[in-house]
Design an enzyme around this catalytic site. Structure first.
Site, PDB file in Angstrom:
ATOM      1  N   LYS A  37       0.745  -1.138   0.392  1.00  0.00           N
ATOM      2  CA  LYS A  37      -0.412   0.315  -0.386  1.00  0.00           C
ATOM      3  C   LYS A  37       0.645   0.928   0.431  1.00  0.00           C
ATOM      4  O   LYS A  37       1.355   1.511   0.915  1.00  0.00           O
ATOM      5  CB  LYS A  37      -0.919  -0.151   1.256  1.00  0.00           C
ATOM      6  N   SER A 171     -18.191  -5.065  -5.877  1.00  0.00           N
ATOM      7  CA  SER A 171     -19.266  -5.841  -4.424  1.00  0.00           C
ATOM      8  C   SER A 171     -20.279  -5.852  -5.324  1.00  0.00           C
ATOM      9  O   SER A 171     -21.274  -4.450  -5.900  1.00  0.00           O
ATOM     10  CB  SER A 171     -19.738  -4.352  -3.449  1.00  0.00           C
TER      11      SER A 171
END
Length: 238
Positions: A37, A171
């Site tokens: 990250k 999603s």
């Protein structure tokens, strides 16, 4: 692919859960995985970041952050306001390349979308992908508005001559509406790249054991899974 860059069409589209699913699927196949990250924003020094969450869900992955900033802003803005050093694309590329010498797969999860600024020299995740010569996976929402945002991201990847691996829906709900069902066919058509998976809504709230067991079923074989776009579309458009 030793390095895969994961971006989104924007923020809150499911990048971290998709990153975790790709990591879990690779781990299940016996591969070693690192999650990088580059710039974590919106968390305090002791709070869990996105890489930590990916590791919680996926399992034994190496995690690395290059910069952490308290305000939930674009990395360049957050770094400037915090009086901290930004994370330029070259640092991202160097860190990912080093991790790739020690792992079978390195997942680089961006912040927000492809062109979010990492530093005050206008460096972006796209610049890091170029330095790495790495494919880019785009995480997109399922519903209305996703076609425009995904196509814009696809056009930018091609303009920069970056390899566009494909799209994963971040999603997918239990009861998709008409726009979502139509997007299963329209997303690959408008962006010119394959649909490589669909992660169920709420997947990040599952137990780690269930998440790891189910992840290969959410991703295409090109990401190590067993998900099939045609079968999924037929089941959701009947």
């Amino acid at each position: 692919m030793p390095v895969l860059v994961i971006t989104g069409t924007g923020t809150e589209v499911g990048k971290t859960v998709v990153t975790a699913a790709v990591a879990a699927t690779a781990l299940a196949a016996g591969r070693s995985v690192a999650v990088l990250k580059p710039a974590q924003t919106g968390v305090g020094p002791q709070e869990r970041g996105d890489a930590d969450e990916a590791a919680r869900l996926a399992g034994a992955v190496t995690t690395l952050e290059l910069g952490r900033y308290p305000e939930p802003l674009a990395p360049a803005t957050a770094a400037r306001r915090a009086g901290l050093a930004p994370v330029p694309p070259r640092d991202v590329a160097e860190a990912a390349a080093k991790l790739a010498t020690e792992h079978d797969l390195v997942l680089v999860e961006g912040a927000g979308g492809l062109l979010v600024r990492f530093d005050d020299e206008d460096g972006t995740l796209a610049d890091a992908a170029r330095l790495l010569d790495a494919p880019v996976l785009v995480v997109a929402p399922a519903g209305l508005g996703t076609l425009n945002a995904t196509e814009l991201t696809a056009r930018e990847l091609r303009f920069r001559e970056l390899e566009f691996a494909g799209v994963v829906i971040g999603s997918w709900p239990d009861a998709p509406d008409l726009a979502m069902r139509c997007n299963l066919a329209d997303l690959p058509a408008v962006c010119g790249a394959p649909l490589l998976g669909a992660v169920p809504a709420g997947a990040g709230g599952r137990s780690p054991a269930d998440f790891r067991a189910q992840s290969p079923g959410w991703l295409d074989p090109r990401l190590g899974g067993r998900w099939n776009a045609d079968v999924f579309a037929a089941a959701n458009t009947a």
